[in-house]
Scaffold this motif. Sequence first.
Motif, PDB file in Angstrom:
ATOM      1  N   ALA A 111      78.294  13.362  40.194  1.00  0.00           N
ATOM      2  CA  ALA A 111      77.629  13.807  38.882  1.00  0.00           C
ATOM      3  C   ALA A 111      77.768  14.540  38.144  1.00  0.00           C
ATOM      4  CB  ALA A 111      75.900  13.609  38.509  1.00  0.00           C
ATOM      5  N   HIS A 149      78.896   8.270  35.586  1.00  0.00           N
ATOM      6  CA  HIS A 149      78.297   8.206  37.108  1.00  0.00           C
ATOM      7  C   HIS A 149      77.720   7.324  37.014  1.00  0.00           C
ATOM      8  CE1 HIS A 149      75.564   9.777  40.121  1.00  0.00           C
ATOM      9  NE2 HIS A 149      77.030  10.093  41.435  1.00  0.00           N
ATOM     10  N   ARG A 207      83.163   6.949  38.713  1.00  0.00           N
ATOM     11  CA  ARG A 207      82.808   8.892  38.398  1.00  0.00           C
ATOM     12  C   ARG A 207      82.376   8.647  40.342  1.00  0.00           C
ATOM     13  NH1 ARG A 207      82.211  11.871  33.381  1.00  0.00           N
ATOM     14  NH2 ARG A 207      82.034  13.439  34.381  1.00  0.00           N
TER      15      ARG A 207
END
Length: 236
Positions: A163, A126, A160
């Motif tokens: 998170a 992330h 991604r």
Amino acid sequence: MDAPIWWKKLSRLGLPWRCQLCGAPGADGIDLCDGCIADLPRNTSCCARCALPLASPIALCGACQRRPPPWDAAWSPFVYGWPLDRLEARFKFGGDLACGRSLARLWRDMPMPLDRPELILPVPLHRQRLRERGYNQALELARPLARALSVPLRHDVLLRNRASAPQTELDARARQRNVRKAFALKPAAALPAHVVIVDDVMTTGATLAECARTVKRAGVARVDVWALARAPARRG
């Protein structure tokens, strides 16, 4: 990440290779000595589907027989244990890119037991984690592999999108929940029939499984997973 040519030349002229584990003179072209390289635990007896280290070679471990993972094959040439885990921790959490170069060199020199893919995708970080760490350890390991195999690598295709907590702090079930729907593909990304997803360490396989599902949903026929090291099964 491979060392630049000027650094290799300088090393040959005046800066000898030095083992990052014991401090002894390193082998030619790598900051590890022959003895420490020999001590790294090889994953020579493992499940053919998930690369789990096994006491004796069998086709599939019990978990893969009960519920095969979403990928088609796995390759993990080392076992996550001493002293490789020391190098990996320094690389991943200590900002030691020199250890990463040594690990990448070791992996690049291992014989590949699987068919060559058409595309390599590193497991993404992330953007928040990437800012904190400064680099993606999976990408740094994947680049030398891609170059050695002459296989295209894309770090902007598998993304991604949220998170999540560090996987190291979670048990197997929590790891699965933690990464559920955490990945996505770049809109309109065109993927070939055979894709490999690369990570540094496979523990339960939850992250790689979620990545594989994401790629398979895009219509990819074969998805393999590669990890530098595979963690042995936890006891108790």
